[in-house]
Design a protein around this motif. Structure first.
Motif, mmCIF file in Angstrom:
data_model
loop_
_atom_site.group_PDB
_atom_site.id
_atom_site.type_symbol
_atom_site.label_atom_id
_atom_site.label_comp_id
_atom_site.label_asym_id
_atom_site.label_seq_id
_atom_site.Cartn_x
_atom_site.Cartn_y
_atom_site.Cartn_z
ATOM 1 N N GLU A 113 0.849 -1.189 0.000
ATOM 2 C CA GLU A 113 0.000 0.000 0.000
ATOM 3 C C GLU A 113 0.887 1.242 0.000
ATOM 4 O O GLU A 113 1.735 1.409 0.881
ATOM 5 C CB GLU A 113 -0.905 -0.008 1.232
ATOM 6 C CG GLU A 113 -1.955 1.078 1.224
ATOM 7 C CD GLU A 113 -2.879 0.978 2.430
ATOM 8 O OE1 GLU A 113 -3.996 1.524 2.370
ATOM 9 O OE2 GLU A 113 -2.474 0.351 3.428
ATOM 10 N N GLU A 114 0.670 2.109 -0.996
ATOM 11 C CA GLU A 114 1.483 3.311 -1.124
ATOM 12 C C GLU A 114 0.598 4.530 -1.282
ATOM 13 O O GLU A 114 -0.525 4.436 -1.792
ATOM 14 C CB GLU A 114 2.429 3.198 -2.335
ATOM 15 C CG GLU A 114 3.425 2.051 -2.230
ATOM 16 C CD GLU A 114 4.334 1.978 -3.442
ATOM 17 O OE1 GLU A 114 3.944 2.514 -4.508
ATOM 18 O OE2 GLU A 114 5.420 1.385 -3.334
ATOM 19 N N PHE A 115 1.092 5.681 -0.839
ATOM 20 C CA PHE A 115 0.343 6.925 -0.991
ATOM 21 C C PHE A 115 0.299 7.343 -2.453
ATOM 22 O O PHE A 115 1.271 7.185 -3.194
ATOM 23 C CB PHE A 115 0.980 8.046 -0.162
ATOM 24 C CG PHE A 115 0.689 7.968 1.310
ATOM 25 C CD1 PHE A 115 -0.568 8.315 1.790
ATOM 26 C CD2 PHE A 115 1.659 7.533 2.199
ATOM 27 C CE1 PHE A 115 -0.845 8.239 3.145
ATOM 28 C CE2 PHE A 115 1.390 7.451 3.549
ATOM 29 C CZ PHE A 115 0.133 7.802 4.034
ATOM 30 N N VAL A 116 -0.858 7.865 -2.859
ATOM 31 C CA VAL A 116 -0.994 8.420 -4.197
ATOM 32 C C VAL A 116 -0.066 9.632 -4.295
ATOM 33 O O VAL A 116 -0.008 10.447 -3.368
ATOM 34 C CB VAL A 116 -2.454 8.842 -4.468
ATOM 35 C CG1 VAL A 116 -2.580 9.560 -5.803
ATOM 36 C CG2 VAL A 116 -3.365 7.629 -4.420
ATOM 37 N N VAL A 124 -3.041 3.576 -2.700
ATOM 38 C CA VAL A 124 -3.386 2.559 -3.698
ATOM 39 C C VAL A 124 -2.507 1.344 -3.443
ATOM 40 O O VAL A 124 -1.416 1.445 -2.878
ATOM 41 C CB VAL A 124 -3.163 3.061 -5.144
ATOM 42 C CG1 VAL A 124 -4.121 4.175 -5.485
ATOM 43 C CG2 VAL A 124 -1.725 3.509 -5.343
ATOM 44 N N TRP A 125 -3.009 0.185 -3.864
ATOM 45 C CA TRP A 125 -2.238 -1.047 -3.734
ATOM 46 C C TRP A 125 -1.469 -1.293 -5.030
ATOM 47 O O TRP A 125 -2.038 -1.243 -6.114
ATOM 48 C CB TRP A 125 -3.156 -2.218 -3.434
ATOM 49 C CG TRP A 125 -3.707 -2.194 -2.039
ATOM 50 C CD1 TRP A 125 -4.873 -1.633 -1.625
ATOM 51 C CD2 TRP A 125 -3.082 -2.744 -0.874
ATOM 52 N NE1 TRP A 125 -5.026 -1.791 -0.266
ATOM 53 C CE2 TRP A 125 -3.939 -2.478 0.217
ATOM 54 C CE3 TRP A 125 -1.889 -3.432 -0.653
ATOM 55 C CZ2 TRP A 125 -3.640 -2.886 1.510
ATOM 56 C CZ3 TRP A 125 -1.586 -3.833 0.637
ATOM 57 C CH2 TRP A 125 -2.458 -3.560 1.706
ATOM 58 N N GLN A 126 -0.176 -1.546 -4.879
ATOM 59 C CA GLN A 126 0.695 -1.793 -6.021
ATOM 60 C C GLN A 126 1.387 -3.152 -5.846
ATOM 61 O O GLN A 126 1.672 -3.561 -4.723
ATOM 62 C CB GLN A 126 1.763 -0.703 -6.142
ATOM 63 C CG GLN A 126 1.219 0.699 -6.313
ATOM 64 C CD GLN A 126 0.630 0.932 -7.696
ATOM 65 O OE1 GLN A 126 0.776 0.095 -8.583
ATOM 66 N NE2 GLN A 126 -0.023 2.058 -7.899
ATOM 67 N N PRO A 127 1.653 -3.846 -6.955
ATOM 68 C CA PRO A 127 2.367 -5.123 -6.827
ATOM 69 C C PRO A 127 3.807 -4.911 -6.417
ATOM 70 O O PRO A 127 4.432 -3.914 -6.768
ATOM 71 C CB PRO A 127 2.278 -5.716 -8.241
ATOM 72 C CG PRO A 127 2.152 -4.521 -9.131
ATOM 73 C CD PRO A 127 1.337 -3.524 -8.364
ATOM 74 N N ARG A 128 4.323 -5.830 -5.621
ATOM 75 C CA ARG A 128 5.742 -5.830 -5.308
ATOM 76 C C ARG A 128 6.329 -7.153 -5.793
ATOM 77 O O ARG A 128 5.594 -8.131 -5.960
ATOM 78 C CB ARG A 128 5.997 -5.617 -3.818
ATOM 79 C CG ARG A 128 5.659 -6.751 -2.882
ATOM 80 C CD ARG A 128 5.932 -6.333 -1.436
ATOM 81 N NE ARG A 128 6.160 -7.461 -0.549
ATOM 82 C CZ ARG A 128 5.213 -8.136 0.060
ATOM 83 N NH1 ARG A 128 3.935 -7.787 -0.117
ATOM 84 N NH2 ARG A 128 5.518 -9.155 0.855
#
Length: 288
Positions: A113-116, A124-128
């Motif tokens: 989960e990272e800040f927009v 938003v959730w981004q793949p790692r």
């Protein structure tokens, strides 16, 4: 082949590891299912006919600091503290060519989960990237669950040798991924790569070196967003996504100690499209 206890042993090719159990897949299935449940995971997908089970997304609790304050508050703090990371695992069971044993592969996929950009309250959730160390840790735990002594299981996770380099090439006018390894190793590494990326593997024919897969290109998927995985439609395993995903064949063939990986359409014909190129690039990211 590394030393093993009882009927369980670990094998590796490059940086990939997997277990071999001297039992049939139908006998191993129940023990592996219980293993994930004992580790606090819910199973979202169970396909015994193709030997695949997949956990639901779960928070990565290992990222929470183990300090005196947390130890005092215990489970109450666990309910309030979020790490901002989610993990899921796919386990694939495959019968060995001689039919006497079962190969067990564990692959990891993660989200963070990272800040927009420019915002302090929207995320938003981004793949790692897949984490090979998490895969190795759960292989170790599974070995213990299957009867291997704890100390020996840890010793089997020594640093793996450097992976061989793969490269994109052209074979008879068709794009392919060249892996400088014999068929057996390349076949296993392709299977793990497909699991890590999240393809739906509907069937496989090892004698012909073919994986039958489905893939949804996120750039051509017109479905409206419905959650934090909406941009990663090709990672899903639900029936609606599988039904609309395009069918492909991922083929592994060996020529003089070099294995070539090609992507064919559902009819088994070469297809030099943007999607097949993207699939090869995704596989190359995993088979480095």
């Amino acid at each position: 082949v590394l030393p093993y206890a009882a009927k369980v042993r670990m094998q590796r090719a490059g940086g990939e590891r997997w277990l071999v159990v001297d039992e049939s897949p139908d006998k191993v299935w129940a023990a592996v299912k219980e293993f994930w449940m004992e580790n606090g995971f819910l199973l979202k997908l169970e396909m015994p006919d193709v030997g695949v089970m997949e956990t639901d997304w779960a928070e990565n609790r290992a990222k929470i600091a183990d300090d005196p304050i947390r130890n005092v508050l215990g489970k109450v703090l666990d309910q309030l503290w979020s790490t901002g990371e989610r993990d899921k695992y796919r386990t694939r069971l495959e019968r060995t060519p001689d039919g006497r044993s079962t190969e067990i592969y564990i692959s990891h996929r993660g989200m963070i989960e990272e800040f927009v950009p420019g915002s302090t309250d929207r995320t938003v959730w981004q793949p790692r990237p897949p984490d090979p160390e998490l895969e190795a840790e759960f292989l170790r735990r599974l070995m213990v669950r299957l009867g291997v002594e704890e100390g020996q299981a840890r010793s089997l996770l020594a640093t793996a040798p450097a992976q061989s380099r793969s490269k994109l090439v052209n074979v008879d006018g068709t794009s392919a991924l060249a892996v400088p390894e014999p068929f057996d190793r390349a076949w296993r590494r392709v299977g793990l790569a497909l699991d890590r990326v999240g393809f739906t593997v509907e069937d496989r024919d090892r004698s012909k070196g073919t994986y039958f897969v489905r893939y949804v290109d996120p750039q051509t998927d017109e479905k409206k967003p419905d959650g934090f995985l909406s941009k990663l439609a090709f990672w899903r395993s639900d029936d609606k996504e599988v039904n609309k995903a395009a069918q492909y064949r991922v083929v592994v063939r060996e020529t003089k100690d070099v294995s070539h990986i090609t992507v064919l359409n559902k009819d088994g014909q070469p297809e030099n499209s943007a999607t097949t190129t993207k699939i090869l690039n995704l596989l190359q990211e995993q088979i480095k």
